[in-house]
Design a protein around this motif. Structure first.
Motif, short mmCIF file in Angstrom:
data_model
loop_
_atom_site.label_atom_id
_atom_site.label_comp_id
_atom_site.label_asym_id
_atom_site.label_seq_id
_atom_site.Cartn_x
_atom_site.Cartn_y
_atom_site.Cartn_z
N ALA A 133 33.51 51.85 40.93
CA ALA A 133 33.26 52.45 42.24
C ALA A 133 34.38 53.39 42.68
O ALA A 133 34.34 53.91 43.79
CB ALA A 133 33.08 51.35 43.29
N GLN A 134 35.38 53.59 41.82
CA GLN A 134 36.50 54.49 42.10
C GLN A 134 37.20 54.12 43.42
O GLN A 134 37.41 54.94 44.30
CB GLN A 134 36.04 55.95 42.13
N THR A 135 37.55 52.85 43.50
CA THR A 135 38.20 52.32 44.69
C THR A 135 39.65 52.82 44.77
O THR A 135 40.35 52.91 43.77
CB THR A 135 38.19 50.78 44.64
N ASP A 136 40.10 53.14 45.99
CA ASP A 136 41.46 53.64 46.19
C ASP A 136 42.49 52.53 46.24
O ASP A 136 43.63 52.70 45.82
CB ASP A 136 41.54 54.44 47.51
N ILE A 137 42.11 51.39 46.81
CA ILE A 137 43.06 50.28 46.99
C ILE A 137 42.28 48.97 46.94
O ILE A 137 41.14 48.90 47.41
CB ILE A 137 43.83 50.41 48.32
N VAL A 138 42.88 47.94 46.36
CA VAL A 138 42.23 46.64 46.20
C VAL A 138 43.12 45.56 46.82
O VAL A 138 44.33 45.57 46.64
CB VAL A 138 41.98 46.31 44.71
N ILE A 139 42.49 44.64 47.56
CA ILE A 139 43.21 43.50 48.14
C ILE A 139 42.67 42.23 47.51
O ILE A 139 41.46 41.98 47.54
CB ILE A 139 43.02 43.43 49.67
N LEU A 140 43.56 41.43 46.93
CA LEU A 140 43.17 40.17 46.30
C LEU A 140 43.74 39.01 47.10
O LEU A 140 44.94 38.96 47.37
CB LEU A 140 43.71 40.10 44.87
N GLU A 141 42.87 38.08 47.48
CA GLU A 141 43.31 36.88 48.21
C GLU A 141 43.48 35.73 47.23
O GLU A 141 42.54 35.36 46.51
CB GLU A 141 42.27 36.51 49.27
N ALA A 142 44.68 35.17 47.20
CA ALA A 142 44.98 34.08 46.28
C ALA A 142 44.46 32.75 46.82
O ALA A 142 44.15 32.62 48.00
CB ALA A 142 46.48 33.98 46.06
N SER A 143 44.37 31.77 45.94
CA SER A 143 44.09 30.41 46.37
C SER A 143 45.37 29.81 46.95
O SER A 143 46.45 30.38 46.83
CB SER A 143 43.61 29.55 45.20
N THR A 144 45.25 28.66 47.58
CA THR A 144 46.42 28.00 48.17
C THR A 144 47.08 27.08 47.15
O THR A 144 46.41 26.26 46.54
CB THR A 144 46.00 27.18 49.40
N GLY A 145 48.38 27.24 46.98
CA GLY A 145 49.16 26.28 46.18
C GLY A 145 48.72 26.16 44.75
O GLY A 145 48.58 25.05 44.24
N GLN A 146 48.53 27.27 44.06
CA GLN A 146 48.11 27.19 42.67
C GLN A 146 48.95 28.15 41.84
O GLN A 146 48.81 29.37 41.93
CB GLN A 146 46.62 27.54 42.53
N ARG A 147 49.84 27.62 41.06
CA ARG A 147 50.74 28.44 40.25
C ARG A 147 49.98 29.36 39.31
O ARG A 147 50.40 30.49 39.04
CB ARG A 147 51.70 27.53 39.47
N TRP A 148 48.87 28.86 38.78
CA TRP A 148 48.08 29.63 37.81
C TRP A 148 46.90 30.33 38.47
O TRP A 148 45.87 30.56 37.85
CB TRP A 148 47.61 28.71 36.68
N ASP A 149 47.04 30.64 39.74
CA ASP A 149 45.99 31.39 40.43
C ASP A 149 45.71 32.69 39.68
O ASP A 149 46.65 33.36 39.22
CB ASP A 149 46.46 31.72 41.85
N PRO A 150 44.44 33.08 39.51
CA PRO A 150 44.14 34.30 38.75
C PRO A 150 44.78 35.56 39.31
O PRO A 150 45.05 36.50 38.57
CB PRO A 150 42.61 34.38 38.77
N THR A 151 45.04 35.59 40.62
CA THR A 151 45.66 36.80 41.18
C THR A 151 47.09 36.97 40.67
O THR A 151 47.63 38.09 40.70
CB THR A 151 45.68 36.75 42.72
N ASN A 152 47.72 35.88 40.18
CA ASN A 152 49.07 35.99 39.65
C ASN A 152 49.11 36.67 38.29
O ASN A 152 50.19 37.01 37.79
CB ASN A 152 49.72 34.60 39.54
#
Length: 393
Positions: free
Chosen positions: A128-147
């Motif tokens: 979609a040719q996005t200009d900026i992306v915001i990723l919300e992490a899970s709470t208290g997860q070292r291996w959260d996918p956003t990391n």
């Protein structure tokens, strides 16, 4: 009949980024080159995301959001330009990412819903040719996918105080990436010490934002008026929709993030003012009806209930009856929350989550124009309730 690929996914999985790496490789590594902002923490993540999303849209940027996957439809957690991405678009990408399935099952293992959702969201945002992306992490997860993704900027909201603070601090350490600014309103000593050590070790730029920098000047039923004491954006007094005073630390973090991003993004003062004024925070001290006045909030623990109690002190005065409906599946926690909130209301009712929506029409019929009804409950219940209230007018 085709198999629903979402049904193949795991709810929990062994620690590691192998599943994310394989999913993204099958999708052409959409994470590479995407300008990403990561938002992590215990409380306030979704609010920070909503404020940033609204400002970016007001600035004319094409913005994508991947939020919490804990919603009835996976697509509800993924937005482009403020609108949910159609489920069929994400499902098509997921089918592509999961084939061949055996390579996942006998390799890193089944991906979780959050891992798969984030991978296909990133792929969709590239298309979609996005200009900026915001990723919300899970709470208290070292291996959260956003990391797994290297962001432009990482934001860390407050961490829950109490016996788990040390664990949460340990979980927050991966947020300190080399050369990536890390802004935080966290005030917990253990968390700050862990973040400072990790930032020094990794070469991350840690900046602490004063959670008290933004103060509420006035709360009206129509608007809330705020001011930043340091005013890094030179906004002076600015407005939001009717939101709780507990949003002050989140607004302070957003102002700090926008100050950090101003050099690389076209963010004018007019766009920032417009974004703050337009941002919607569903089910977070949300005014869903006037005369009678009905506010809903998704507080589900004592810390959130205390923040809600402080917010009630700022409400415009009303002469009618004040009723609290507190919906919570855990009896002991519901009792603790009621103890914090009871003295602000004339009456309190604690129905079970499954029974309240059917009783809502009777509750509404009892209200006069000057009455105040506060409904506190989990997001699924509030989603159903707010929809019913709006249909009833």
């Amino acid at each position: 009949m085709s198999v629903d690929p979402w049904g193949k996914l795991a709810h929990k999985a062994a620690p590691g980024f192998g599943r994310m790496e394989l999913l993204l490789s099958r999708l052409g590594h959409p994470e590479e080159g995407l300008p990403v902002i990561q938002v992590a923490g215990s409380h306030g993540k979704s609010s920070v995301v909503a404020f940033l999303e609204a400002v970016f849209q007001a600035a004319g940027l094409r913005v994508g959001v991947c939020g919490s996957p804990d919603l009835p439809e996976p697509g509800e957690a993924v937005r482009l330009q403020g609108q949910p991405v159609p489920s069929f678009a994400l499902t098509s990408l997921l089918s592509r990412a999961l084939e061949p399935w055996e390579g996942l099952v006998f390799g890193p293992g089944k991906p979780t819903v959050h891992e798969a959702l984030m991978a296909v969201a990133l792929a969709h945002f590239v298309q979609a040719q996005t200009d900026i992306v915001i990723l919300e992490a899970s709470t208290g997860q070292r291996w959260d996918p956003t990391n797994f993704v290297r962001p432009w900027l990482t934001l860390l909201t407050c961490l829950a105080a109490g016996e788990h603070t040390a664990r949460l601090a340990w979980e927050a350490v991966p947020l300190a990436r080399p050369g990536v600014p890390l802004l935080s309103t966290a005030a917990e000593v253990e968390a700050l010490e862990a973040l400072a050590r990790a930032s020094q070790r990794n070469g991350a730029a840690l900046a602490l934002v004063d959670p008290a920098d933004v103060e509420l000047l006035e709360l009206r039923w129509e608007r809330a008026v705020w001011r930043s004491r340091s005013d890094p954006l030179a906004l002076g007094a600015f407005e939001t929709r009717f939101v709780g005073p507990y949003q002050a630390p989140n607004l302070a973090l957003v102002c700090g993030a926008l100050a950090e991003l101003c050099g690389g993004l076209p963010l004018s003062s007019a766009a920032m003012r417009a974004g703050f004024a337009q941002a919607q925070l569903p089910r977070r001290f949300e005014l869903v009806h006037t005369q009678p006045w009905i506010v809903v909030d998704a507080a589900q623990d004592e810390a959130a209930a205390q923040a809600l109690r402080n917010s009630l002190n700022h409400l415009p005065p009303l002469s009618g009856r004040k009723t609290l409906v507190l919906v919570h599946p855990e009896e002991s926690l519901a009792q603790d929350m009621e103890a914090l909130l009871r003295d602000a209301f004339s009456e309190v009712w604690r129905p079970q989550p499954g029974e309240f929506p059917s009783h809502l029409p009777r509750v509404l019929r009892r209200l006069s124009e000057e009455d105040f009804l506060m409904i506190v409950g989990p997001h699924p219940v509030l989603r159903e309730v707010t929809g019913a209230i709006r249909e009833m007018g």
